[in-house]
Design an enzyme around this catalytic site. Sequence first.
Site: not given
Length: 248
Positions: A68, A71, A101-102, A119, A127, A150, A188
């Site tokens: 991630y 990206r 969806q992106n 998405h 968290c 936390c 897509t």
Amino acid sequence: MKDQLGPVRERIAAGATVAVLSGAGLSAASGIPTFRGAQDSLWSQYRPEDLATPTAFARDSELVWRWYDWRRGLIAGSEPNAAHHALAALEAKTTVTIITQNVDGYHRLAGSSRILEYHGSIWRVRCQDCGNTGLDERVPIPIPPVCERCHGLLRPGVVWFGESIDPQVMADSARAATDCDVFLVIGTAGAVYPAAGLVSAARHGGALVVEFNLEPSRISHLADIFVAGSAAETVPGLIVRQSDAERL
Ligand code: BJW
Ligand code: ZN
């Protein structure tokens, strides 16, 4: 050049409402890799099914966060392309609801106002322990990122395989698909559900379905019009006749 989009522009000029289902191919011209068939990426050895799952995150959260983070860096370093801008400009002509969806946030950056992030968003975090949610736009992100409240592990605010779509987003998307007059399906593969099911919902609702893709997809049989080519070159044809745009 054949002006396939002429009838679509005419319907929009006559007041037809538009809904859009966008996928990774829309952002491909911005340099953001698609999920399936991206040969050149560092991560092409991984399938989305191996990284975009709660099981993958439980097994190796650092690997998933590195994916991630990579990206996020690509997205932050690039920008929306002509197709995103054309969809934003279409709002001057009619009501446009974007179901994307992106997770890249490019529709908002381009100026679209009615956006359903089916998405989720790569810029949101949640968290795992206390459910605290927030935006974290740092690039690069500290890995693993921890919750301020936390100190639990944060996860990306996206929808992974086996997870439910936000019920409100799902209901709003189904309504937009069913109620629109023109449904645009852009970049897509139509392989991931329930998003892909919106195309048949739109068709059953009576919409004219127009697909933009480099090649036929799993949902092409549901399209009334198939526009072949890169979305950044074909989608602007919704606003102006392409041959006119090329002369400008
Ligand atoms: C261009 C171009 C250019 C390239 N111009 N075009 C019904 C049937 C079967 C399975 C299921 C079902 N219902 C549910 C499932 C299970 C599962 C699923 O669909 N599996 C399939 C793979 C079979 N779905 C889910 O798990 C969903 N949740 C759910 O259903 O919850 C209820 C439930 C709970 C428990 C058990 C069962 C059900 C959630 C799906 C979440 C998907 N998440 C991801 C990651 C999001 C975060 C992130 O980005 O990291 O979403 S996976 C990935 O795929 C991402 C994308 O949004 C999504 C779709 O990909 P997309 O956009 O289509 O991209 P590509 O790469 O596949 O295709 C690109 C296309 O563009 C190609 O066609 C190219 O030709 C084209 N193209 N360049 C124009 N320049
Ligand atoms: Zn927390």
